[in-house]
Enzyme design. Structure first.
Site, mmCIF file in Angstrom:
data_model
loop_
_atom_site.group_PDB
_atom_site.id
_atom_site.type_symbol
_atom_site.label_atom_id
_atom_site.label_comp_id
_atom_site.label_asym_id
_atom_site.label_seq_id
_atom_site.Cartn_x
_atom_site.Cartn_y
_atom_site.Cartn_z
ATOM 1 N N GLU A 275 66.692 43.386 34.229
ATOM 2 C CA GLU A 275 67.191 43.227 32.864
ATOM 3 C C GLU A 275 68.618 42.674 32.870
ATOM 4 O O GLU A 275 69.568 43.357 32.479
ATOM 5 C CB GLU A 275 67.142 44.587 32.168
ATOM 6 C CG GLU A 275 67.338 44.577 30.681
ATOM 7 C CD GLU A 275 67.319 45.999 30.148
ATOM 8 O OE1 GLU A 275 68.407 46.522 29.862
ATOM 9 O OE2 GLU A 275 66.229 46.582 30.064
ATOM 10 N N PRO A 276 68.795 41.436 33.291
ATOM 11 C CA PRO A 276 70.149 40.871 33.360
ATOM 12 C C PRO A 276 70.641 40.413 31.997
ATOM 13 O O PRO A 276 69.868 39.979 31.152
ATOM 14 C CB PRO A 276 69.965 39.676 34.296
ATOM 15 C CG PRO A 276 68.558 39.220 34.011
ATOM 16 C CD PRO A 276 67.769 40.487 33.729
ATOM 17 N N ARG A 314 86.897 41.208 25.389
ATOM 18 C CA ARG A 314 86.846 41.862 26.697
ATOM 19 C C ARG A 314 88.223 42.207 27.283
ATOM 20 O O ARG A 314 88.399 43.308 27.816
ATOM 21 C CB ARG A 314 86.042 41.021 27.692
ATOM 22 C CG ARG A 314 84.568 40.883 27.304
ATOM 23 C CD ARG A 314 83.757 40.156 28.375
ATOM 24 N NE ARG A 314 83.504 41.027 29.508
ATOM 25 C CZ ARG A 314 84.091 40.922 30.680
ATOM 26 N NH1 ARG A 314 84.993 39.962 30.889
ATOM 27 N NH2 ARG A 314 83.801 41.760 31.660
ATOM 28 N N CYS A 348 97.554 39.935 13.832
ATOM 29 C CA CYS A 348 98.646 40.862 13.528
ATOM 30 C C CYS A 348 98.320 42.185 14.210
ATOM 31 O O CYS A 348 97.946 43.178 13.581
ATOM 32 C CB CYS A 348 98.780 41.026 12.015
ATOM 33 S SG CYS A 348 100.217 41.992 11.541
ATOM 34 N N GLU A 349 98.447 42.174 15.527
ATOM 35 C CA GLU A 349 98.018 43.295 16.364
ATOM 36 C C GLU A 349 98.684 43.155 17.722
ATOM 37 O O GLU A 349 98.531 42.138 18.405
ATOM 38 C CB GLU A 349 96.497 43.260 16.525
ATOM 39 C CG GLU A 349 95.911 44.410 17.294
ATOM 40 C CD GLU A 349 95.835 45.681 16.457
ATOM 41 O OE1 GLU A 349 96.228 46.733 16.994
ATOM 42 O OE2 GLU A 349 95.407 45.614 15.293
ATOM 43 N N TYR A 384 79.195 38.582 26.371
ATOM 44 C CA TYR A 384 80.032 39.528 25.620
ATOM 45 C C TYR A 384 81.286 38.840 25.078
ATOM 46 O O TYR A 384 82.359 39.425 25.026
ATOM 47 C CB TYR A 384 80.370 40.750 26.473
ATOM 48 C CG TYR A 384 79.118 41.414 26.987
ATOM 49 C CD1 TYR A 384 78.317 42.146 26.117
ATOM 50 C CD2 TYR A 384 78.709 41.255 28.306
ATOM 51 C CE1 TYR A 384 77.136 42.717 26.565
ATOM 52 C CE2 TYR A 384 77.527 41.825 28.760
ATOM 53 C CZ TYR A 384 76.751 42.559 27.881
ATOM 54 O OH TYR A 384 75.576 43.116 28.323
#
Length: 440
Positions: A275-276, A314, A348-349, A384
């Site tokens: 299940e890649p 990530r 803005c973080e 991702y």
């Protein structure tokens, strides 16, 4: 302090497959930045490395674009879904339901009511990560096909947040509760297809051997005539220079030895699935962003690009490292001396920094000197990346482009601000206006 040298052409990260600098720059000019680009040939090559497994089942959460799913289906790859939305994506991409080969399997640790109705309606096998799932499926549809996902009591992952086993992981049915789960299978007459174990081992083949041995042990403890086992995912990807490449033949041979042991005991073939997710798509994708500002801040030098962690999560979430390269507006590589640089985005973080380690500490990296208007390319972001993106700071989702040989095509257009606002502007119950405060 002496500036570090820029990477040589041999060390510089390469764009995947048929994607080159001019094509990337042309796509950026046509569709704007930031944008995602994927190379189809790279995905196909990764699929081919796993052909020895009976079933390759793509974990679509890694990159769930419909065009990527269609590519997978055309290559004979099956699909795993972890939400009702992913079930609908698989169907929209042409995956069918039914049949002995189970093109779609639903995997989760809980079933909400809507998803339960949908998997029962479609007859999609459920890979259960909790006893309650087995009970709920059994009450709704006695005889429904199920897998049992086992947490063997140990895990593995590139980050604490990606560890999929052990007592700190929410995933799977704890190995000591297998008997309880089998009792639920019996109570509802469920069709037990097989056992699933998603641990992953990267290139730690000693650990992988332990995982395989544990699978054999769990099947023996179950004492059931199963038809399949799943090795799960977790195949590693070399994100940084020096990271080892996984030996997929060795990976298969260890799992095949476990499968053959079960075949000899059960007396019939046992399907071996893998299940890649990121293994198939990570190296096929890049994120291209434009340099919009650069400034010294005390001892650090910041280069600010128009992509943020709303696009690539990530680094902020896991402290993940992605190699970068710099192109000019025409796609030619910047080869000037490198400078220790903090790469950051527009949000803005304070955590909107691409060069950080797990825990959030900023870590400058050598980057060729840039000019405003240059393109910074974040490599190995096909997994991702887009699938974890958000509209934080009310920033619309960005385009995705697929390069397939000589063809370059848009596979997701840029979201508009109007589309972002639409769900909040649709007709609904009228809100009573609140009186404004007197500003005096």
């Amino acid at each position: 302090m002496t500036s570090p040298s820029a990477p040589s052409s041999a060390e510089r990260p390469r764009l995947p497959g048929a994607l080159d600098g001019p094509r990337l720059a042309a796509a950026a000019a046509e569709h704007g930045t930031p944008l995602w680009l994927y190379d189809a040939a790279t995905i196909r090559a990764q699929i081919d490395r796993l052909r020895r497994f009976d079933v390759i089942r793509y974990a679509q959460k890694a990159c769930s674009n419909l065009h990527i799913l269609r590519l997978m289906r055309e290559e004979g790859v099956h699909v795993d879904a972890v939400s009702e939305g992913e079930i609908e994506r698989a169907l929209a991409a042409g995956y069918r339901v039914g049949g002995d080969d189970e093109p779609i399997v639903f995997t989760a640790d809980l079933l909400n009511r809507s998803t339960l109705r949908r998997v029962v309606e479609l007859g999609i096998p459920v890979n259960a990560g909790s006893p309650q799932m087995l009970d709920q499926v059994g009450r709704a549809a006695p005889g429904h096909p199920v897998w049992i996902r086992i947490n063997p009591g140990f895990g593995h992952g590139h980050s604490r947040k990606t560890n999929t086993g052990g007592e700190h992981s929410k995933h799977g049915i704890w190995h000591e509760h297998l008997e309880e789960s089998l009792a639920l299978v019996d109570r509802h007459g469920l069709d037990l297809v097989g056992l699933h174990m998603h641990i992953g081992s990267g290139v730690d083949y000693g650990h992988l051997e332990s995982v395989c041995e544990t699978m054999v042990k769990q099947v023996r403890m179950a004492g059931r005539d199963i038809r399949a086992i799943s090795a799960g995912g977790g195949l590693s990807v070399p994100y940084t220079p020096g990271d080892p490449e996984i030996d997929t033949d060795r990976y298969f041979e260890l799992w095949d030895a476990a499968r053959r042991e079960l075949v000899s005991e059960l007396g019939h073939p046992v399907r071996l699935e893998i299940e890649p997710g990121r293994f198939l798509v990570a190296g096929a994708g890049v994120l291209a962003a434009e340099v919009r500002a650069q400034k010294p801040v005390g001892s650090n030098y910041f280069v600010l690009v128009d992509a943020g962690f709303n696009d690539l999560m990530r680094p902020a979430m896991y402290g993940s490292n992605h190699r970068v390269s710099v192109l000019d507006a025409d796609g030619a590589p910047r080869a000037s001396d490198a400078r220790d640089t903090v790469l950051a985005g527009p949000l803005c973080e304070s955590g909107d920094v691409f060069t950080q380690v797990e825990g959030g500490d900023v870590e400058p990296v050598p980057v060729p000197r840039t000019d405003v208007g240059d393109l910074v390319v974040f490599h190995d972001t096909g997994a991702y990346g887009a699938s974890m993106s958000s509209t934080y700071n009310s920033r619309p989702l960005i385009p995705e482009v697929l390069v397939d040989g000589a063809e370059t095509r848009l596979i997701r257009r840029r979201q508009t601000v109007a589309e972002l606002l639409a769900p909040e502007l649709e007709p609904g119950p009228a809100l009573s206006p609140r009186p404004s405060r007197d500003p005096r």
